[in-house]
Motif scaffolding. Structure first.
Motif, PDB file in Angstrom:
ATOM      1  N   ASN A 231       0.823  -1.216   0.000  1.00 49.25           N
ATOM      2  CA  ASN A 231       0.000   0.000   0.000  1.00 49.25           C
ATOM      3  C   ASN A 231       0.855   1.263   0.000  1.00 49.25           C
ATOM      4  O   ASN A 231       0.543   2.254  -0.664  1.00 49.25           O
ATOM      5  CB  ASN A 231      -0.942   0.012   1.200  1.00 49.25           C
ATOM      6  N   LYS A 232       1.957   1.222   0.788  1.00 52.61           N
ATOM      7  CA  LYS A 232       2.845   2.377   0.831  1.00 52.61           C
ATOM      8  C   LYS A 232       3.497   2.620  -0.527  1.00 52.61           C
ATOM      9  O   LYS A 232       3.619   3.760  -0.982  1.00 52.61           O
ATOM     10  CB  LYS A 232       3.928   2.181   1.899  1.00 52.61           C
ATOM     11  N   LYS A 233       3.947   1.515  -1.183  1.00 53.24           N
ATOM     12  CA  LYS A 233       4.567   1.663  -2.498  1.00 53.24           C
ATOM     13  C   LYS A 233       3.564   2.206  -3.513  1.00 53.24           C
ATOM     14  O   LYS A 233       3.884   3.064  -4.337  1.00 53.24           O
ATOM     15  CB  LYS A 233       5.115   0.313  -2.973  1.00 53.24           C
ATOM     16  N   LEU A 234       2.324   1.677  -3.449  1.00 51.44           N
ATOM     17  CA  LEU A 234       1.289   2.138  -4.367  1.00 51.44           C
ATOM     18  C   LEU A 234       0.976   3.613  -4.141  1.00 51.44           C
ATOM     19  O   LEU A 234       0.813   4.384  -5.096  1.00 51.44           O
ATOM     20  CB  LEU A 234       0.018   1.292  -4.178  1.00 51.44           C
ATOM     21  N   LYS A 235       0.910   4.007  -2.861  1.00 42.83           N
ATOM     22  CA  LYS A 235       0.629   5.406  -2.548  1.00 42.83           C
ATOM     23  C   LYS A 235       1.744   6.315  -3.054  1.00 42.83           C
ATOM     24  O   LYS A 235       1.492   7.397  -3.602  1.00 42.83           O
ATOM     25  CB  LYS A 235       0.472   5.570  -1.030  1.00 42.83           C
ATOM     26  N   ALA A 236       3.007   5.841  -2.890  1.00 42.83           N
ATOM     27  CA  ALA A 236       4.147   6.625  -3.370  1.00 42.83           C
ATOM     28  C   ALA A 236       4.107   6.770  -4.891  1.00 42.83           C
ATOM     29  O   ALA A 236       4.378   7.847  -5.437  1.00 42.83           O
ATOM     30  CB  ALA A 236       5.458   5.971  -2.936  1.00 42.83           C
ATOM     31  N   LYS A 237       3.755   5.666  -5.586  1.00 44.88           N
ATOM     32  CA  LYS A 237       3.674   5.724  -7.047  1.00 44.88           C
ATOM     33  C   LYS A 237       2.563   6.678  -7.497  1.00 44.88           C
ATOM     34  O   LYS A 237       2.729   7.451  -8.436  1.00 44.88           O
ATOM     35  CB  LYS A 237       3.430   4.328  -7.614  1.00 44.88           C
ATOM     36  N   ASN A 238       1.415   6.603  -6.813  1.00 45.19           N
ATOM     37  CA  ASN A 238       0.304   7.493  -7.158  1.00 45.19           C
ATOM     38  C   ASN A 238       0.676   8.962  -6.944  1.00 45.19           C
ATOM     39  O   ASN A 238       0.318   9.834  -7.732  1.00 45.19           O
ATOM     40  CB  ASN A 238      -0.938   7.148  -6.335  1.00 45.19           C
ATOM     41  N   THR A 239       1.405   9.212  -5.850  1.00 45.56           N
ATOM     42  CA  THR A 239       1.854  10.579  -5.576  1.00 45.56           C
ATOM     43  C   THR A 239       2.795  11.071  -6.671  1.00 45.56           C
ATOM     44  O   THR A 239       2.703  12.210  -7.134  1.00 45.56           O
ATOM     45  CB  THR A 239       2.556  10.646  -4.208  1.00 45.56           C
ATOM     46  N   GLU A 240       3.715  10.180  -7.092  1.00 47.30           N
ATOM     47  CA  GLU A 240       4.664  10.543  -8.147  1.00 47.30           C
ATOM     48  C   GLU A 240       3.943  10.800  -9.464  1.00 47.30           C
ATOM     49  O   GLU A 240       4.256  11.736 -10.203  1.00 47.30           O
ATOM     50  CB  GLU A 240       5.695   9.424  -8.310  1.00 47.30           C
ATOM     51  N   ILE A 241       2.932   9.957  -9.766  1.00 48.31           N
ATOM     52  CA  ILE A 241       2.161  10.142 -11.002  1.00 48.31           C
ATOM     53  C   ILE A 241       1.422  11.479 -10.969  1.00 48.31           C
ATOM     54  O   ILE A 241       1.385  12.215 -11.959  1.00 48.31           O
ATOM     55  CB  ILE A 241       1.168   8.976 -11.194  1.00 48.31           C
ATOM     56  N   ALA A 242       0.834  11.793  -9.805  1.00 48.94           N
ATOM     57  CA  ALA A 242       0.117  13.064  -9.672  1.00 48.94           C
ATOM     58  C   ALA A 242       1.062  14.245  -9.866  1.00 48.94           C
ATOM     59  O   ALA A 242       0.717  15.240 -10.509  1.00 48.94           O
ATOM     60  CB  ALA A 242      -0.566  13.142  -8.309  1.00 48.94           C
TER      61      ALA A 242
END
Length: 652
Positions: free
Chosen positions: A400-411
């Motif tokens: 979940n943390k990795k996914l959240k980090a990726k989503n933040t980077e995409i945003a």
């Protein structure tokens, strides 16, 4: 009872006191050195044992250095503590691991990273519980009490501090006991139970004085000052705060900033506004120096009220705006810790359930020995399942943390892409619209000359040449603004501040500006005093002044006036360009610095522009820590003013 708005202001002060209290707790397990050159002495001692095989000594020194640096160099402090943790982990020193990770939690708290701080505190508490370290458990309970108070669970916070204090009495840890009393004083102050708050603060002060901990005593004086202020005992509040700021050789800028803000608030309540402003400004400078956001939020609010009381509405508005900025910043940095709190409660429930299960197993073993094998097997199965669930939960959290980090980077990438698209669209719009006309004019006249050269007399050719020159100058100015804007947007503008003479900046642009003013018969005057020196970049400042004066000439009718003024204002140099031109409506002013709105108006002689000149001016002024302001009214001219830092006086 106090109004709800006053209560919200006090809440930020309470949170600020918690920053102090946390910095007190995590040093209690670390041996203290003498006051003289602690940090330097510890670093020298560490360097002296680089080749020493005594690992435990090195770990202790690393922890002590990290503790000493937590206020002034939190990043370096964390590095020393992490090195201590790694060494302790390599050698399986569980108590030293807990001590290091708890120190890191304290550093994270100082830096405002509360979620990370809580994570480290919980980890340290579990390690201390595993080794049955009573002092460590007392520290952990104190930490949890602090976080609970941040969540406004005041009574639970008080219960944990009292429990921690009881353990301190058992192990005779007077230092941590004093810290718990201090935290209880803060918690009761948050509940507005001022008599209880005063009781515990005085008990803490008595213990700290017995221990000879002068700095800790001064922190408690700050708390006493706050309590007396709330009780409207203003003279006692003044006495408490003055003990902090008048303490000899006291260099804790956090505490000095807090005490000066307290004096500012007391003087405001007493109606002595000059004193309130004096100490408020001192507190503001110190708070900015150490980056204390809670203090900045608090003292800007006090300064805004005091300046308003003096009818200095401009300064009142300035600090009210800063108060709003810092309040928003503090609000945005405040993380919701409810999940962590529930995790602690769940862990507590699981521990109680496990204890009950063990007791039940003991009874079963005592009464029914023949079921021993089955019970052990059941326990093993339960442990395996618990381990698998725990591992799966950890894996899920990591994913979940990795996914959240990726989503933040995409945003973030999407935002950057949107900004690039906006810049590209603006650039294409300007090229298509504003550059097309002068280039078309040049093309038309040159084509006319080629086709009908023999038919023109000298005066007609001279007239066409003047028009070509005017169009080429327009094109050059447009291209120059585009280049400057593009460099500003891409962050490639060089910035080399130095002491520059404002009169010299004006003189360097005089010939170009005078030529434009003469063409329109505009009276261009300067009232820049000699020796007015700013600390700024010469080229950026020249671009700003040139653009503003050119703009003023552009929008001023023939026989009008454009004047330049400059003077010192507090610690800044303010330069103003005034004209008697067409002026602007409020709607136009509101969109001056918005490239997407496409504000590009013709001058009084139909001069063209990209609308980027003022955007560039604003970027270049703010890059030099200044501000750009506009005053204008339709038909009555405009006044553009910008500020630059004043050059420091040289020491003879």
């Amino acid at each position: 009872m106090r109004s709800s708005s006053r209560r919200k202001v006090n809440r930020s002060v309470v949170l600020r006191m918690h920053e102090i209290s946390l910095l007190l707790f995590f040093i209690v397990l670390v041996p203290r050195l003498s006051a003289q050159s602690k940090q330097d002495s510890l670093i020298r001692e560490l360097n002296a044992i680089k080749n020493d095989t005594s690992t435990i000594k090195k770990i202790e020194l690393l922890i002590m250095i990290g503790d000493e640096m937590k206020f002034s160099y939190p990043d370096s402090s964390e590095q020393y503590l992490r090195e201590a943790y790694d060494l302790a982990e390599q050698n399986n020193y569980r108590n030293k691991m807990a001590q290091s990770i708890s120190g890191i939690g304290g550093v994270k708290y100082v830096m405002g990273e509360y979620d990370f701080a809580l994570e480290n505190f919980i980890k340290a508490l579990h390690m201390w519980e595993d080794t049955d370290n009573k002092r460590g458990i007392a520290v952990g309970l104190n930490n949890i009490g602090l976080i609970q108070n941040m969540q406004e669970h005041y009574q639970q916070s008080i219960n944990n501090h009292i429990q921690s204090a009881e353990i301190c009495k058992q192990v005779k840890d007077t230092q941590l006991l004093a810290t718990n009393y201090f935290n209880l004083g803060i918690s009761y102050e948050a509940l507005q139970h001022y008599d209880s708050a005063l009781y515990y603060a005085k008990r803490a002060l008595t213990l700290e004085r017995q221990l000879g901990r002068h700095n800790a005593s001064l922190r408690i004086q700050n708390l006493l000052g706050r309590i007396y202020l709330e009780k409207k005992q203003y003279q006692k509040a003044l006495d408490a705060y003055r003990q902090v700021i008048n303490a000899p050789d006291y260099e804790n800028k956090w505490e000095l900033s807090y005490a000066m803000a307290g004096l500012a608030e007391v003087y405001h309540e007493m109606g002595i506004l000059e004193k309130s402003i004096e100490y408020g400004l001192k507190s503001y400078d110190l708070a900015r120096e150490v980056g204390a956001k809670w203090d900045l939020q608090n003292v800007t609010g006090i300064l805004a009220k005091s300046f308003a009381g003096m009818d200095n509405w401009k300064r009142a508005y300035e600090y009210h705006r800063l108060h709003k900025v810092y309040s928003d910043s503090v609000f945005n940095e405040k993380r919701e810790n409810q999940i962590n709190y529930l995790r602690l409660k769940r862990q507590q429930s699981e521990n109680e359930a496990l204890l009950n299960e063990n007791r039940l197993q003991d009874l079963i073993i005592t009464k029914r020995n023949y079921q021993l094998t089955a019970v052990i097997a059941g326990v093993v199965v339960l442990l395996v399942l618990a381990f698998l669930l725990y591992r799966n939960n950890n894996l899920k959290n990591k994913r979940n943390k990795k996914l959240k980090a990726k989503n933040t980077e995409i945003a973030r990438k999407n935002e950057e892409l949107q900004e690039l698209n906006t810049t590209k669209d603006t650039l294409f719009r300007i090229i298509a619209h504003d550059l097309k006309n002068p280039v078309s004019v040049i093309n038309s006249y040159t084509e006319l000359i080629i086709d009908e050269f023999d038919d023109f007399d000298r005066e007609e050719l001279l007239d066409i040449t003047h028009k070509l020159h005017k169009s080429s100058n327009e094109t050059l100015r447009l291209l120059d603004n585009l280049m400057q804007w593009a460099r500003s947007e891409t962050g490639t503008v060089s910035f080399s501040p130095e002491n520059i003479d404002i009169q010299q900046v004006y003189n360097d642009n005089f010939d170009l500006l005078m030529s434009s003013s003469r063409e329109k018969k505009i009276n261009l005057t300067s009232a820049i005093p000699e020796g007015l020196v700013a600390y700024a970049d010469f080229n950026l400042t020249s671009t700003i002044l040139r653009n503003l004066i050119a703009n003023a000439i552009k929008f001023t009718d023939e026989n009008g006036r454009v004047s330049i003024q400059a003077y010192e204002k507090n610690e800044m140099i303010e330069v103003s360009v005034l004209d008697t031109g067409t002026g602007m409506s409020q709607e136009t002013i509101d969109n001056l610095f918005n490239t997407e709105k496409g504000i590009s108006q013709k001058g009084t002689h139909d001069e063209k522009g990209t609308g980027l000149g003022l955007v560039i001016c604003k970027d270049f002024v703010e890059k030099q820590n200044g501000t750009l302001s506009v005053e204008s009214e339709l038909g009555k001219g405009s006044r553009f003013s910008f500020t630059l830092p004043k050059a420091a006086k040289e020491v003879e």
